[in-house]
Design a protein around this motif. Structure first.
Motif, PDB file in Angstrom:
ATOM      1  N   LEU A  95       0.804  -1.222   0.000  1.00  0.00           N
ATOM      2  CA  LEU A  95       0.000   0.000   0.000  1.00  0.00           C
ATOM      3  C   LEU A  95       0.836   1.271   0.000  1.00  0.00           C
ATOM      4  N   PHE A  96       1.928   1.270   0.784  1.00  0.00           N
ATOM      5  CA  PHE A  96       2.653   2.518   1.006  1.00  0.00           C
ATOM      6  C   PHE A  96       4.053   2.573   0.399  1.00  0.00           C
ATOM      7  N   ASP A  97       4.580   1.445   0.003  1.00  0.00           N
ATOM      8  CA  ASP A  97       5.961   1.456  -0.468  1.00  0.00           C
ATOM      9  C   ASP A  97       6.084   0.948  -1.903  1.00  0.00           C
ATOM     10  N   ARG A  98       6.043  -0.383  -2.040  1.00  0.00           N
ATOM     11  CA  ARG A  98       6.124  -1.059  -3.346  1.00  0.00           C
ATOM     12  C   ARG A  98       7.438  -0.816  -4.093  1.00  0.00           C
ATOM     13  N   ALA A  99       8.454  -0.354  -3.385  1.00  0.00           N
ATOM     14  CA  ALA A  99       9.726  -0.084  -4.047  1.00  0.00           C
ATOM     15  C   ALA A  99      10.916  -0.557  -3.209  1.00  0.00           C
ATOM     16  N   ASN A 100      10.873  -0.282  -1.914  1.00  0.00           N
ATOM     17  CA  ASN A 100      12.006  -0.592  -1.043  1.00  0.00           C
ATOM     18  C   ASN A 100      11.912  -2.027  -0.526  1.00  0.00           C
ATOM     19  N   TYR A 101      12.384  -2.952  -1.326  1.00  0.00           N
ATOM     20  CA  TYR A 101      12.317  -4.359  -0.948  1.00  0.00           C
ATOM     21  C   TYR A 101      13.270  -4.691   0.202  1.00  0.00           C
ATOM     22  N   LEU A 102      14.271  -3.848   0.390  1.00  0.00           N
ATOM     23  CA  LEU A 102      15.183  -4.038   1.516  1.00  0.00           C
ATOM     24  C   LEU A 102      14.436  -3.842   2.827  1.00  0.00           C
ATOM     25  N   SER A 103      13.543  -2.857   2.848  1.00  0.00           N
ATOM     26  CA  SER A 103      12.716  -2.609   4.026  1.00  0.00           C
ATOM     27  C   SER A 103      11.787  -3.787   4.297  1.00  0.00           C
ATOM     28  N   SER A 146      19.562  -6.361  11.983  1.00  0.00           N
ATOM     29  CA  SER A 146      20.304  -5.166  12.379  1.00  0.00           C
ATOM     30  C   SER A 146      21.073  -4.569  11.206  1.00  0.00           C
ATOM     31  N   ILE A 147      21.658  -5.438  10.405  1.00  0.00           N
ATOM     32  CA  ILE A 147      22.411  -4.970   9.233  1.00  0.00           C
ATOM     33  C   ILE A 147      21.475  -4.310   8.221  1.00  0.00           C
ATOM     34  N   LEU A 148      20.353  -4.953   7.941  1.00  0.00           N
ATOM     35  CA  LEU A 148      19.388  -4.405   6.979  1.00  0.00           C
ATOM     36  C   LEU A 148      18.790  -3.101   7.480  1.00  0.00           C
ATOM     37  N   TYR A 149      18.440  -3.058   8.764  1.00  0.00           N
ATOM     38  CA  TYR A 149      17.829  -1.856   9.338  1.00  0.00           C
ATOM     39  C   TYR A 149      18.823  -0.699   9.379  1.00  0.00           C
ATOM     40  N   GLY A 150      20.082  -1.009   9.613  1.00  0.00           N
ATOM     41  CA  GLY A 150      21.116   0.017   9.613  1.00  0.00           C
ATOM     42  C   GLY A 150      21.224   0.689   8.257  1.00  0.00           C
ATOM     43  N   ILE A 151      21.125  -0.098   7.207  1.00  0.00           N
ATOM     44  CA  ILE A 151      21.179   0.448   5.840  1.00  0.00           C
ATOM     45  C   ILE A 151      19.965   1.329   5.560  1.00  0.00           C
ATOM     46  N   ILE A 152      18.786   0.879   5.986  1.00  0.00           N
ATOM     47  CA  ILE A 152      17.554   1.652   5.790  1.00  0.00           C
ATOM     48  C   ILE A 152      17.638   2.990   6.531  1.00  0.00           C
ATOM     49  N   SER A 153      18.147   2.974   7.762  1.00  0.00           N
ATOM     50  CA  SER A 153      18.260   4.190   8.566  1.00  0.00           C
ATOM     51  C   SER A 153      19.179   5.215   7.901  1.00  0.00           C
ATOM     52  N   TYR A 154      20.198   4.713   7.258  1.00  0.00           N
ATOM     53  CA  TYR A 154      21.149   5.606   6.577  1.00  0.00           C
ATOM     54  C   TYR A 154      20.468   6.415   5.480  1.00  0.00           C
ATOM     55  N   THR A 155      19.485   5.807   4.816  1.00  0.00           N
ATOM     56  CA  THR A 155      18.814   6.488   3.701  1.00  0.00           C
ATOM     57  C   THR A 155      18.014   7.703   4.146  1.00  0.00           C
ATOM     58  N   PHE A 156      17.613   7.773   5.446  1.00  0.00           N
ATOM     59  CA  PHE A 156      16.859   8.921   5.940  1.00  0.00           C
ATOM     60  C   PHE A 156      17.686   9.765   6.909  1.00  0.00           C
ATOM     61  N   ARG A 157      18.968   9.566   6.931  1.00  0.00           N
ATOM     62  CA  ARG A 157      19.888  10.296   7.807  1.00  0.00           C
ATOM     63  C   ARG A 157      19.585  10.066   9.284  1.00  0.00           C
ATOM     64  N   TYR A 158      19.033   8.912   9.595  1.00  0.00           N
ATOM     65  CA  TYR A 158      18.875   8.526  10.991  1.00  0.00           C
ATOM     66  C   TYR A 158      20.170   7.835  11.421  1.00  0.00           C
ATOM     67  N   TYR A 159      21.228   8.654  11.548  1.00  0.00           N
ATOM     68  CA  TYR A 159      22.547   8.088  11.826  1.00  0.00           C
ATOM     69  C   TYR A 159      22.603   7.414  13.192  1.00  0.00           C
ATOM     70  N   GLY A 160      21.760   7.918  14.108  1.00  0.00           N
ATOM     71  CA  GLY A 160      21.708   7.283  15.422  1.00  0.00           C
ATOM     72  C   GLY A 160      21.259   5.840  15.318  1.00  0.00           C
ATOM     73  N   GLU A 161      20.193   5.614  14.541  1.00  0.00           N
ATOM     74  CA  GLU A 161      19.695   4.256  14.333  1.00  0.00           C
ATOM     75  C   GLU A 161      20.734   3.399  13.618  1.00  0.00           C
ATOM     76  N   MET A 162      21.371   3.983  12.607  1.00  0.00           N
ATOM     77  CA  MET A 162      22.375   3.244  11.837  1.00  0.00           C
ATOM     78  C   MET A 162      23.544   2.822  12.733  1.00  0.00           C
TER      79      MET A 162
END
Length: 231
Positions: free
Chosen positions: A32-40, A69-85
Motif C-alpha cells: 500500500l505505502f511502499d512497493r519499491a524498497n524491498y530491503l525494508s 540489524s544490518i538491513l535496518y542500519g542500511i535503511i536508517s542511513y537512507t533517511f539520515r537517521y545516523y543514530g539508528e544506523m
C-alpha cells in the motif's frame, strides 16, 4: 513436508497467529505505502521472524537479529537517521552475536532450543544503568555532530536499545519490555519520517507489530522462567 510439520508443532497456536498476522500486515503495508524498497520488506519480515523465535528462547532468533540489524542500519542511513544506523550496526548487531553465544552456552537442561532464563541482581542492575547513561551521553554528542535528524528521539532510541541488548545478553525476561519501549520510540521516530515520505508508513507498521511481539515475548519468558524454576 516433515520440516514444515515440525515447525508448526514447535510453535503454539497463539505464536503462529501472531507471526502470521505480523507477516500479513507487513506485506500489505508494503504493497500500500511502499512497493519499491524491498530491503525494508526483507528487514521487516526477518525482524518479525526473529522475535517469535526469541519469544521461545531459541538462539536462532539472535542469528536472525544480526541479519535484521544490518538491513535496518542500511535503511536508517537512507533517511539520515545516523543514530539508528550507528546503534544497530555498531551495538545491536555485535550484541546479538554475543547474545547468540551466551544463549548457546546456557541451554536449559541441555535443550539447545531453549535458553536458561537468568535474573539480574541489584548491583548488576545498577552497573547496567550507569553504563547506559555513559553510552547515551557519548552517543548524544556523536549524533549531534553527525547532524542526525530528530536528535532527541534518536538518542532515546540508543538508550532503550542498549538496555534491551544488555538484558538480552544476560538472558533476562525484561529484555522484551526494554525492546517494547524501544519499539514505541521507533514508532514515533518513523512517524516523523513519514511526514515527509509516506513510504515510511510501512516501517511504522513493522514496529507496531514488533511491539505486539515483544509484549508477547515478555509474557512467554515470564512463563518460561516460572516453569524452569519449578523444575
Amino acid at each position: 513436508m516433515k520440516i514444515f510439520k515440525n515447525i508448526v508443532s514447535y510453535f503454539s497456536r497463539t505464536e503462529l497467529v501472531l507471526w502470521s498476522a505480523s507477516v500479513i500486515l507487513i506485506a500489505v503495508s508494503f504493497c500500500l505505502f511502499d512497493r519499491a524498497n524491498y530491503l525494508s520488506l526483507a528487514a521487516s519480515l526477518t525482524g518479525a521472524t526473529s522475535l517469535i523465535f526469541n519469544a521461545k528462547g531459541n538462539p536462532f532468533g539472535q542469528l536472525l537479529m544480526v541479519v535484521f540489524s544490518i538491513l535496518y542500519g542500511i535503511i536508517s542511513y537512507t533517511f539520515r537517521y545516523y543514530g539508528e544506523m550507528i546503534t544497530y550496526l555498531g551495538m545491536t548487531a555485535p550484541m546479538a552475536v554475543f547474545s547468540l553465544i551466551s544463549w548457546l552456552r546456557n541451554p536449559y537442561n541441555g535443550n539447545k532450543a531453549e535458553v536458561e532464563v537468568n535474573s539480574l541482581k541489584g548491583p548488576e542492575t545498577a552497573f547496567m544503568l550507569i553504563l547506559t547513561a555513559a553510552v547515551t551521553a557519548v552517543f548524544y554528542f556523536i549524533l549531534k555532530k553527525a547532524g542526525t535528524a530528530n536528535l532527541f528521539p534518536g538518542t532515546l532510541s540508543v538508550t532503550t536499545s542498549f538496555i534491551a541488548a544488555y538484558l538480552t545478553f544476560r538472558r533476562s525476561a525484561y529484555y522484551a519490555l526494554a525492546y517494547a519501549l524501544n519499539d514505541i520510540v521507533l514508532i514515533i521516530l518513523w512517524t516523523l519520517a513519514a511526514l515527509t515520505d509516506i513510504s515510511y508508513l510501512s516501517v511504522i507498521i513493522c514496529f507496531v507489530m514488533f511491539l505486539a511481539n515483544d509484549i508477547y515475548g515478555y509474557i512467554s519468558w515470564s512463563r518460561m522462567q516460572k516453569r524452569q524454576r519449578q523444575k
